[in-house]
Design a protein around this motif. Structure first.
Motif, PDB file in Angstrom:
ATOM      1  N   GLU A  71       0.947  -1.143  -0.008  1.00 38.58           N
ATOM      2  CA  GLU A  71       0.019   0.032   0.082  1.00 38.58           C
ATOM      3  C   GLU A  71       0.851   1.105   0.036  1.00 38.58           C
ATOM      4  N   GLN A  72       0.809   1.861  -1.271  1.00 41.99           N
ATOM      5  CA  GLN A  72       1.858   3.034  -1.333  1.00 41.99           C
ATOM      6  C   GLN A  72       3.223   2.745  -0.743  1.00 41.99           C
ATOM      7  N   ASN A  73       3.657   3.302   0.277  1.00 40.24           N
ATOM      8  CA  ASN A  73       4.988   3.207   0.651  1.00 40.24           C
ATOM      9  C   ASN A  73       5.156   2.053   1.683  1.00 40.24           C
ATOM     10  N   ASP A  74       4.233   1.325   1.938  1.00 37.97           N
ATOM     11  CA  ASP A  74       4.281   0.123   2.869  1.00 37.97           C
ATOM     12  C   ASP A  74       4.091  -1.025   2.467  1.00 37.97           C
ATOM     13  N   MET A  75       4.761  -1.993   2.732  1.00 39.72           N
ATOM     14  CA  MET A  75       4.662  -3.313   2.233  1.00 39.72           C
ATOM     15  C   MET A  75       4.964  -4.387   3.427  1.00 39.72           C
ATOM     16  N   ILE A 107       9.486 -15.631   7.658  1.00 41.86           N
ATOM     17  CA  ILE A 107       9.605 -14.429   8.082  1.00 41.86           C
ATOM     18  C   ILE A 107       8.290 -13.634   7.683  1.00 41.86           C
ATOM     19  N   VAL A 108       7.594 -12.851   8.767  1.00 41.21           N
ATOM     20  CA  VAL A 108       6.613 -11.987   8.342  1.00 41.21           C
ATOM     21  C   VAL A 108       7.238 -10.670   8.703  1.00 41.21           C
ATOM     22  N   ILE A 109       7.265  -9.698   7.839  1.00 42.75           N
ATOM     23  CA  ILE A 109       7.986  -8.432   8.217  1.00 42.75           C
ATOM     24  C   ILE A 109       7.158  -7.301   7.493  1.00 42.75           C
ATOM     25  N   SER A 110       7.131  -6.155   8.007  1.00 43.58           N
ATOM     26  CA  SER A 110       6.552  -4.981   7.548  1.00 43.58           C
ATOM     27  C   SER A 110       7.748  -4.063   7.239  1.00 43.58           C
ATOM     28  N   LEU A 111       7.958  -3.472   5.872  1.00 47.90           N
ATOM     29  CA  LEU A 111       8.930  -2.622   5.351  1.00 47.90           C
ATOM     30  C   LEU A 111       8.401  -1.228   5.313  1.00 47.90           C
ATOM     31  N   ARG A 117      15.014   5.202   2.035  1.00 43.92           N
ATOM     32  CA  ARG A 117      15.323   4.230   3.121  1.00 43.92           C
ATOM     33  C   ARG A 117      14.148   3.343   3.219  1.00 43.92           C
ATOM     34  N   LEU A 118      14.526   2.022   3.739  1.00 42.40           N
ATOM     35  CA  LEU A 118      13.410   1.074   4.074  1.00 42.40           C
ATOM     36  C   LEU A 118      13.610   0.820   5.527  1.00 42.40           C
ATOM     37  N   LEU A 119      12.782   0.901   6.135  1.00 49.35           N
ATOM     38  CA  LEU A 119      12.862   0.616   7.713  1.00 49.35           C
ATOM     39  C   LEU A 119      11.888  -0.538   7.943  1.00 49.35           C
ATOM     40  N   THR A 151      19.167   1.151   2.619  1.00 48.43           N
ATOM     41  CA  THR A 151      19.244   2.501   1.801  1.00 48.43           C
ATOM     42  C   THR A 151      19.136   2.221   0.231  1.00 48.43           C
ATOM     43  N   ALA A 152      18.635   3.213  -0.525  1.00 55.06           N
ATOM     44  CA  ALA A 152      18.555   2.936  -1.815  1.00 55.06           C
ATOM     45  C   ALA A 152      19.818   3.039  -2.384  1.00 55.06           C
ATOM     46  N   CYS A 153      20.103   2.382  -3.566  1.00 55.63           N
ATOM     47  CA  CYS A 153      21.538   2.414  -4.333  1.00 55.63           C
ATOM     48  C   CYS A 153      21.283   3.217  -5.274  1.00 55.63           C
ATOM     49  N   GLN A 154      22.259   3.967  -5.945  1.00 54.76           N
ATOM     50  CA  GLN A 154      22.141   5.130  -6.862  1.00 54.76           C
ATOM     51  C   GLN A 154      22.838   4.573  -8.012  1.00 54.76           C
ATOM     52  N   ILE A 155      22.547   3.163  -8.757  1.00 51.34           N
ATOM     53  CA  ILE A 155      23.257   2.783  -9.812  1.00 51.34           C
ATOM     54  C   ILE A 155      22.342   2.816 -10.975  1.00 51.34           C
TER      55      ILE A 155
END
Length: 155
Positions: A71-75, A107-111, A117-119, A151-155
């Protein structure tokens, strides 16, 4: 010649076209914040069905995505340790039981994506057996949060 035969699969995997991302908000490569050498040494990609790890020019599937809701920025993901990652863990640790035991673990995880950044939050573990979901132990929780804080990579 022998080295060339061994190098070909590694080069092909590193140059393989990107699979379709799980969702545009989480596309691209992500590296754990503590990765000392940046995206070049270790980075993850969230594909539709798996999480890929690129480590020192090799690609492996670390997790199979069993279920995902975005949902948008949550996974929220339910992940199962991939066979490929379990074999590698068994080889690196010398604990052959990991080869068969790790793929039974989910593993059940929310990001949450916040800028670049991913938290992680709400981490639960499901092991093979009747116990169902459980909270991670102190060391497990710290290790998972360390890996999934990215952290997002800048590649």
């Amino acid at each position: 010649m022998h080295r060339l035969v061994l190098a070909a699969p590694v080069l092909l995997a590193a140059c393989a076209p990107a699979a379709e991302p799980l969702t545009p908000a989480f596309s691209g490569w992500w590296r754990p914040v503590d990765s000392r050498f940046g995206c070049e040494s270790r980075a993850f990609r969230f594909d539709r069905t798996s999480i890929q790890l690129r480590r020192d020019a090799r690609m492996i599937t670390t997790f199979d995505i069993v279920d995902a809701s975005v949902e948008q920025n949550d996974m929220r993901l339910t992940l199962r340790v991939a066979n490929e990652a379990a074999v590698l863990a068994a080889m690196e640790t010398g604990k052959q039981a990991m080869r068969t035991e790790l793929p039974k673990t989910e593993i059940v995880i929310s990001l949450q994506r916040s800028g670049g950044r991913l938290l992680p939050s709400n981490v639960l573990i499901r092991e093979d057996g009747p116990r169902g979901l459980r909270a991670p132990r102190r060391g497990e929780d710290a290790a998972m949060r360390k890996v999934f804080t990215m952290t997002a990579c800048q590649i």
